[in-house]
Design a protein around this motif. Sequence first.
Motif, PDB file in Angstrom:
ATOM      1  N   LEU A   2      40.363  41.118  44.768  1.00 50.52           N
ATOM      2  CA  LEU A   2      41.068  40.179  43.590  1.00 50.52           C
ATOM      3  C   LEU A   2      40.736  40.645  42.167  1.00 50.52           C
ATOM      4  O   LEU A   2      41.073  40.094  41.323  1.00 50.52           O
ATOM      5  N   ARG A   3      40.496  41.761  42.255  1.00 50.74           N
ATOM      6  CA  ARG A   3      40.312  42.561  40.743  1.00 50.74           C
ATOM      7  C   ARG A   3      41.464  42.715  40.093  1.00 50.74           C
ATOM      8  O   ARG A   3      41.487  42.496  38.699  1.00 50.74           O
ATOM      9  N   TYR A   4      42.654  42.720  40.520  1.00 49.50           N
ATOM     10  CA  TYR A   4      43.771  42.573  39.738  1.00 49.50           C
ATOM     11  C   TYR A   4      43.834  41.409  39.277  1.00 49.50           C
ATOM     12  O   TYR A   4      44.585  41.483  37.951  1.00 49.50           O
ATOM     13  N   ALA A   5      43.371  40.379  39.371  1.00 49.60           N
ATOM     14  CA  ALA A   5      43.546  39.061  38.707  1.00 49.60           C
ATOM     15  C   ALA A   5      42.733  39.190  37.490  1.00 49.60           C
ATOM     16  O   ALA A   5      42.911  38.657  36.282  1.00 49.60           O
ATOM     17  N   SER A   6      41.586  39.728  37.651  1.00 47.98           N
ATOM     18  CA  SER A   6      40.862  39.855  36.318  1.00 47.98           C
ATOM     19  C   SER A   6      41.209  41.016  35.422  1.00 47.98           C
ATOM     20  O   SER A   6      41.241  40.643  34.322  1.00 47.98           O
ATOM     21  N   ASP A   7      41.891  42.175  35.911  1.00 48.71           N
ATOM     22  CA  ASP A   7      42.414  42.984  35.356  1.00 48.71           C
ATOM     23  C   ASP A   7      43.794  42.486  34.298  1.00 48.71           C
ATOM     24  O   ASP A   7      44.002  42.684  33.028  1.00 48.71           O
ATOM     25  N   ALA A   8      44.590  41.699  35.094  1.00 48.88           N
ATOM     26  CA  ALA A   8      45.650  41.097  34.265  1.00 48.88           C
ATOM     27  C   ALA A   8      45.221  40.069  33.270  1.00 48.88           C
ATOM     28  O   ALA A   8      45.835  39.873  32.069  1.00 48.88           O
ATOM     29  N   LEU A   9      44.095  39.375  33.554  1.00 47.33           N
ATOM     30  CA  LEU A   9      43.566  38.455  32.398  1.00 47.33           C
ATOM     31  C   LEU A   9      43.211  39.331  31.058  1.00 47.33           C
ATOM     32  O   LEU A   9      43.350  38.759  30.268  1.00 47.33           O
ATOM     33  N   ALA A  10      42.632  40.210  31.581  1.00 44.91           N
ATOM     34  CA  ALA A  10      42.015  41.220  30.445  1.00 44.91           C
ATOM     35  C   ALA A  10      43.190  41.477  29.573  1.00 44.91           C
ATOM     36  O   ALA A  10      43.100  41.684  28.366  1.00 44.91           O
ATOM     37  N   ARG A  11      44.443  42.085  30.144  1.00 39.53           N
ATOM     38  CA  ARG A  11      45.709  42.697  29.546  1.00 39.53           C
ATOM     39  C   ARG A  11      46.160  41.325  28.497  1.00 39.53           C
ATOM     40  O   ARG A  11      46.500  41.403  27.720  1.00 39.53           O
ATOM     41  N   LEU A  12      46.228  40.101  29.367  1.00 38.06           N
ATOM     42  CA  LEU A  12      46.652  39.038  28.578  1.00 38.06           C
ATOM     43  C   LEU A  12      45.829  38.649  27.506  1.00 38.06           C
ATOM     44  O   LEU A  12      46.664  38.348  26.465  1.00 38.06           O
TER      45      LEU A  12
END
Length: 211
Positions: free
Chosen positions: A131-141
């Motif tokens: 689920l790390r992709y959700a965290s990474d996407a939030l960081a980019r946002l």
Amino acid sequence: MTETFTLSSLPLFPLKAVLFPGGRLPLRIFEVRYLDMIRRCHQAGAPFGVVTLTDGAEVRLPGAATEVFAQVGTLATIETLSQPQPGLLSIRCAGQQRFRVMSSERMRHGLWIAEVQRLADDLQVAVPPDLRYASDALARLVTTLRAQQADASDFPITLPLKLDDAGWVANRWCELLPVPLELKQRLMVLDNPLVRLELVSDILGRTGIVG
């Protein structure tokens, strides 16, 4: 799991919104029933409860039906308060602990008062690799939003970022995603932060927000 202590006479603010723990909520207050309540809470450093309206309107009108609201809400503390003009307060609130309404009563002037039981905070659960992709996407946002936001005090996400915390990441996505209030409420009520993040990740994938 619930804690054993309650809050009595907690003023409630029914809104067409869901406040998550750790979230921010700006409000403009102009109804008489809330102006005095907000001033008292601010002076005492006391919280009020934000609950999601399920029927009725935020602004009370003569002859309107009684408001109906969700029985799980979030304590809100006032971070900033200003009075841009007489009869108007502008505040920014921070979401704290969730609670369950045990009993409630609408006072004669329309303000709801409740006895509530606090719910346990989310357990600290690390974001799993799948689920790390959700965290990474939030960081980019967050990086994009901060670049666009001229005034840091109006930034919708509180700092510091907790991108390794499953509950924190899930809550921030719940605030940002364009999904119905009913779904946001169901996600907020979930006791398991990892399940909440899994459901949020499914939404990210189905909507194409995150590939």
